[in-house]
Structure formats: C-alpha cells, structure tokens
Scaffold this motif. Structure first.
Motif, PDB file in Angstrom:
ATOM      1  N   THR A   1       3.559  -2.448   5.725  1.00 33.24           N
ATOM      2  CA  THR A   1       3.680  -2.026   4.334  1.00 33.24           C
ATOM      3  C   THR A   1       5.149  -1.809   4.010  1.00 33.24           C
ATOM      4  O   THR A   1       5.855  -1.137   4.757  1.00 33.24           O
TER       5      THR A   1
ATOM      6  N   GLU B   1      -7.029  -6.100   6.051  1.00 32.27           N
ATOM      7  CA  GLU B   1      -7.855  -5.853   7.235  1.00 32.27           C
ATOM      8  C   GLU B   1      -9.182  -6.606   7.142  1.00 32.27           C
ATOM      9  O   GLU B   1      -9.694  -7.100   8.154  1.00 32.27           O
TER      10      GLU B   1
ATOM     11  N   VAL C   1      -1.731   1.020  -2.212  1.00 30.04           N
ATOM     12  CA  VAL C   1      -1.383   0.609  -0.852  1.00 30.04           C
ATOM     13  C   VAL C   1      -2.623   0.633   0.032  1.00 30.04           C
ATOM     14  O   VAL C   1      -2.859  -0.302   0.805  1.00 30.04           O
ATOM     15  N   ASP C   2      -3.434   1.674  -0.073  1.00 28.92           N
ATOM     16  CA  ASP C   2      -4.672   1.748   0.721  1.00 28.92           C
ATOM     17  C   ASP C   2      -5.596   0.567   0.416  1.00 28.92           C
ATOM     18  O   ASP C   2      -6.172  -0.032   1.323  1.00 28.92           O
ATOM     19  N   THR C   3      -5.731   0.227  -0.855  1.00 22.73           N
ATOM     20  CA  THR C   3      -6.576  -0.898  -1.266  1.00 22.73           C
ATOM     21  C   THR C   3      -6.052  -2.207  -0.691  1.00 22.73           C
ATOM     22  O   THR C   3      -6.817  -3.017  -0.150  1.00 22.73           O
ATOM     23  N   TYR C   4      -4.751  -2.433  -0.796  1.00 30.80           N
ATOM     24  CA  TYR C   4      -4.150  -3.659  -0.264  1.00 30.80           C
ATOM     25  C   TYR C   4      -4.328  -3.737   1.246  1.00 30.80           C
ATOM     26  O   TYR C   4      -4.640  -4.793   1.786  1.00 30.80           O
ATOM     27  N   ARG C   5      -4.108  -2.623   1.947  1.00 25.66           N
ATOM     28  CA  ARG C   5      -4.271  -2.616   3.408  1.00 25.66           C
ATOM     29  C   ARG C   5      -5.710  -2.957   3.789  1.00 25.66           C
ATOM     30  O   ARG C   5      -5.946  -3.741   4.710  1.00 25.66           O
ATOM     31  N   LYS C   6      -6.673  -2.388   3.086  1.00 29.17           N
ATOM     32  CA  LYS C   6      -8.087  -2.666   3.377  1.00 29.17           C
ATOM     33  C   LYS C   6      -8.404  -4.141   3.157  1.00 29.17           C
ATOM     34  O   LYS C   6      -9.137  -4.750   3.942  1.00 29.17           O
TER      35      LYS C   6
ATOM     36  N   VAL D   1      -0.273   5.427  -3.676  1.00 26.57           N
ATOM     37  CA  VAL D   1      -0.988   5.606  -2.407  1.00 26.57           C
ATOM     38  C   VAL D   1      -2.324   4.873  -2.449  1.00 26.57           C
ATOM     39  O   VAL D   1      -2.701   4.177  -1.503  1.00 26.57           O
ATOM     40  N   GLU D   2      -3.039   4.992  -3.562  1.00 29.36           N
ATOM     41  CA  GLU D   2      -4.330   4.316  -3.712  1.00 29.36           C
ATOM     42  C   GLU D   2      -4.171   2.790  -3.667  1.00 29.36           C
ATOM     43  O   GLU D   2      -4.960   2.091  -3.020  1.00 29.36           O
TER      44      GLU D   2
ATOM     45  N   ALA E   1      -5.499  -3.091  12.109  1.00 29.89           N
ATOM     46  CA  ALA E   1      -4.742  -2.115  11.322  1.00 29.89           C
ATOM     47  C   ALA E   1      -3.305  -1.954  11.820  1.00 29.89           C
ATOM     48  O   ALA E   1      -2.374  -1.805  11.019  1.00 29.89           O
TER      49      ALA E   1
END
Length: 82
Positions: A48, A37, A29-34, A26-27, A43
């Motif tokens: 993903t 962005e 994926v959040d880092t990659y999404r940020k 989860v961490e 967003a």
C-alpha cells in the motif's frame, strides 16, 4: 521449461481536497486490499502506498507484484494444461 512473468495487479485512485477524510481513506485502502487478496494475493504480499500532497489531495495505490513461476511450456499459470 519457461518462466511465467505475470503482470502486477494494481488498484489506484487520486482524490482531490475535500473528497476524502481519514476514515474514508482507511475504508478505501481496506476495500482495495481485500479486492487484491480476492485475486489470489497473500496479505503479506499486498503493498500500500499513500501519497499525501501539499494541496490536500491524496493518491492511493494498492498493488501485488506476482512472483515469477517456472513451469512447463505446455501449461499455463495455475498448473492447468493447455
């Protein structure tokens, strides 16, 4: 007038069994999404894909397919003149 066809943005990785947990996934994926962005992706346009394999490994792909932009041939993406 020309049609600008940008390359998609993609961040991906593969992790072997034991190299990840649900929390670390989860961490990640959040880092990659940020990161995507920060490159300008809204967003809602960030995709993903998480592929879990039977051996316990996982493949993560976060991507943004930039929309094509019709523009003046004398300019580059972003509206900046040459």
């Amino acid at each position: 007038m020309s049609l600008y066809q940008p390359e998609p943005v993609e961040i991906s990785t593969r992790m072997r069994p034991g190299e990840w947990t649900e929390d670390s996934l989860v961490e990640l994926v959040d880092t990659y999404r940020k990161r995507v962005e920060e490159m300008g992706a809204p967003a809602a346009e960030v995709a993903t894909d998480i592929e879990r394999n039977g051996d316990g490994s996982v493949k993560v792909v976060v991507s943004w397919t930039k929309p094509a932009v019709a523009g003046n041939e004398d300019s580059v993406p972003g509206g900046q003149p040459l």
